[in-house]
Design a protein around this motif. Structure first.
Motif, PDB file in Angstrom:
ATOM      1  N   LEU A   1      -5.629  -9.358  -8.884  1.00 30.66           N
ATOM      2  CA  LEU A   1      -5.877 -10.152  -7.688  1.00 30.66           C
ATOM      3  C   LEU A   1      -4.536 -10.452  -7.020  1.00 30.66           C
ATOM      4  N   GLN A   2      -4.344  -9.970  -5.796  1.00 29.66           N
ATOM      5  CA  GLN A   2      -3.030 -10.086  -5.171  1.00 29.66           C
ATOM      6  C   GLN A   2      -3.086 -10.209  -3.650  1.00 29.66           C
ATOM      7  N   GLY A   3      -4.240 -10.456  -3.109  1.00 31.82           N
ATOM      8  CA  GLY A   3      -4.354 -10.504  -1.660  1.00 31.82           C
ATOM      9  C   GLY A   3      -3.924 -11.843  -1.088  1.00 31.82           C
ATOM     10  N   SER A   4      -4.181 -12.022   0.195  1.00 34.81           N
ATOM     11  CA  SER A   4      -3.852 -13.274   0.871  1.00 34.81           C
ATOM     12  C   SER A   4      -4.815 -13.497   2.025  1.00 34.81           C
ATOM     13  N   LEU A   5      -4.966 -14.742   2.396  1.00 38.53           N
ATOM     14  CA  LEU A   5      -5.769 -15.124   3.552  1.00 38.53           C
ATOM     15  C   LEU A   5      -4.938 -16.030   4.447  1.00 38.53           C
ATOM     16  N   VAL A   6      -5.014 -15.787   5.745  1.00 38.54           N
ATOM     17  CA  VAL A   6      -4.340 -16.640   6.714  1.00 38.54           C
ATOM     18  C   VAL A   6      -5.256 -17.803   7.077  1.00 38.54           C
TER      19      VAL A   6
ATOM     20  N   VAL B   1      -5.689 -11.108   9.123  1.00 36.50           N
ATOM     21  CA  VAL B   1      -6.108 -12.400   8.570  1.00 36.50           C
ATOM     22  C   VAL B   1      -6.385 -12.289   7.070  1.00 36.50           C
ATOM     23  N   GLY B   2      -6.727 -11.077   6.607  1.00 36.46           N
ATOM     24  CA  GLY B   2      -7.057 -10.883   5.197  1.00 36.46           C
ATOM     25  C   GLY B   2      -8.536 -10.909   4.920  1.00 36.46           C
ATOM     26  N   THR B   3      -9.346 -11.159   5.949  1.00 37.56           N
ATOM     27  CA  THR B   3     -10.799 -11.173   5.786  1.00 37.56           C
ATOM     28  C   THR B   3     -11.334  -9.738   5.759  1.00 37.56           C
TER      29      THR B   3
END
Length: 528
Positions: free
Chosen positions: A70-75, A189-191
């Protein structure tokens, strides 16, 4: 593990680089990397951001495949204090309702509390939903769960990579801004985007954010750029059998490289800084650079590793929320290729060789934190981004770049990479391995361009030379490949021939490349 530069607050002073929050006009945005698991199914998991800072709002949920860390991001976003002074309408609004886009509740006969549901926020008029909300169970999300963004603060997106096809009824996509490169203002945005029809459309149904701040204030200043390169600059390893090594551009010029003009028999010596090279214009065939036409020709061909340095071009990415540091390496000569067919390899004499070889790799730095996000490796036949967690490192946070034998393309890991068909074992070899031949780019570099800093960086004269860095020689180099193919068994010959026919035509011509500023990734995004 990568050490966050945000831990070194005194390391980065000035501008708004690595301060956690970026102003993009009427919105402040922050990056969330901690998530809470909502629902998992069919090889993917869906998450919501955890510990959203006070005053900030989620714009949608995150999806990732289960076969990687797990390494993602959300703005997340909040309105700036000056938002109401700029526009009478708020930048963010609650959704009016939600539309159920997909659910697998039908598979649960009695208790559907464990089903997954994808909800699309219904935005007020003039606003856009930037992501979906996922729930475990059929209960509709709260209107407080996300915010919609005013339409003029968004930019279009495209579907980029499939995450999962849930039960073959709902395709989930990662997205990226349509407008990328130095002029692009789209911010991922990461979505995710999902579609329930069977037609895979490239255009995403949800947009991304747009940086409306013309100052790109989160980009690093010159001192910060030096700190980043010294902290993250990779070590480039050349193959132990590499004959054609890099040099500095000035060494190449000082050791006899000549500027040649059409219809002129003799070339002129090039001054060390390239000040007598024609600047600007287009690659019209009027000029080219060549190796010296005397006994020093072979000496210059093999380069000079002691003089070699990396040339850094610093530019904004993803609307100024990331910094790309493209690092260019110059080799006076590109050696010939080697064919691989099954277990056999055949060294060629002409295919692939040319004077003047420019190759590069690119560091992508988060302007939220100052952390290294990924590295782009310009492999032959299409490069790609490698996430920081999948890199090889040396000396702390410095990644390793492997340069292929003779061709100098960059790769993330050692091995033999085929330009052709890996499955059939047919193509041109790109061999990479660690050796005593290396350059540490964290100490041996020059910043040659950072346009967003204005006059802070003076571009060298040779960077403005838009013609070829080597002569064009015409001969039937393809005949070398055909000779090798003629010795193959009949059943393999035509398959191999089809593969070699599909390779770029420039492999079969000896033609010098143009310089870094003529490449489409100078202003554009990397190809992948």
């Amino acid at each position: 593990e990568i050490c966050s530069l945000s831990l070194y607050s005194n390391y980065f002073t000035g501008r708004d680089f690595a301060k956690g929050v970026i102003c993009i006009g009427e919105l402040d945005i922050a990056n969330i990397t901690q998530f809470r698991n909502i629902w998992s199914y069919s090889g993917a998991t869906f998450y919501e951001p955890e510990e959203v800072p006070d005053g900030f709002h989620c714009l949608g949920h995150y999806a990732q495949q289960n076969d990687r860390l797990l390494q993602g991001s959300l703005v997340v976003a909040r309105e700036t204090a000056s938002c109401q002074l700029i526009n009478s309408r708020p930048a963010l609004e609650k959704p009016l309702d939600y539309t159920l886009v997909w659910t697998n509740a039908g598979v649960y006969e009695d208790d559907n509390s464990e089903c997954g549901c994808f909800w699309l926020p219904s935005p007020p008029e003039g606003y856009e939903a930037l992501g979906y909300v996922v729930t475990r169970g059929p209960k509709k999300p709260s209107l407080e769960a996300v915010r919609c963004v005013r339409q003029d603060l968004t930019d279009p997106c495209e579907n980029f990579r499939s995450v999962v096809n849930v039960e073959r009824t709902c395709q989930v996509w990662k997205t990226r801004p349509c407008h990328r490169g130095t002029a692009g203002r789209g911010i991922p945005v990461g979505t995710f985007f999902c579609e329930t029809n069977s037609v895979n459309s490239q255009e995403s149904g949800i947009p991304c954010l747009k940086n409306c701040d013309p100052n790109l204030r989160a980009m690093p200043d010159l001192e910060q750029i030096h700190a980043l390169i010294k902290h993250y600059g990779p070590t480039v390893f050349f193959h132990p059998q590499e004959k054609y090594l890099p040099s500095s551009v000035s060494w190449f010029f000082e050791n006899g490289a000549t500027l040649n003009k059409k219809d002129m028999k003799m070339g002129d010596p090039i001054l060390a800084g390239g000040s007598n090279l024609p600047a600007g214009g287009t690659n019209d065939g009027e000029y080219w650079i060549d190796l010296p036409d005397d006994d020093t020709r072979e000496f210059v061909k093999v380069g000079n590793l002691k003089s070699a340095e990396l040339y850094a071009h610093v530019k904004p990415a993803h609307g100024g929320t990331f910094t790309d540091i493209a690092m260019w390496v110059f080799c006076p000569f590109n050696g010939p290729a080697t064919i691989k067919v099954g277990l056999a390899s055949f060294a060629l004499q002409k295919v692939g060789r040319h004077t003047g070889d420019w190759e590069h790799f690119t560091l992508r730095i988060s302007n939220f934190s100052g952390e290294l996000s990924s590295v782009y490796y310009s492999e032959h036949s299409g490069g790609g981004w490698v996430d920081a967690c999948d890199l090889e490192f040396i000396s702390g946070n410095k990644a390793i770049v492997y340069s292929s034998r003779n061709g100098h393309a960059s790769y993330a890991h050692p091995g033999c990479y085929l330009q052709g068909s890996e499955n059939l074992g047919v193509g041109l070899r790109n061999d990479v391995a660690r050796s005593d031949l290396s350059i540490d780019s964290s100490t041996r570099y020059k910043i040659i361009s950072a346009e967003y800093l204005g006059d802070a960086v003076v571009e060298p004269c040779w960077l403005q030379y838009m013609r070829e860095w080597g002569p064009t020689l015409t001969y039937n180099s393809r005949s070398e490949v055909d000779t090798v193919l003629s010795f193959l068994p009949f059943f393999l010959r035509f398959t191999a021939e089809a593969i070699f026919d599909s390779l770029p035509a420039e492999l079969y011509e000896e033609e010098g490349p143009t310089g870094p500023k003529e490449k489409n990734n100078w202003d554009g995004d990397e190809r992948c």
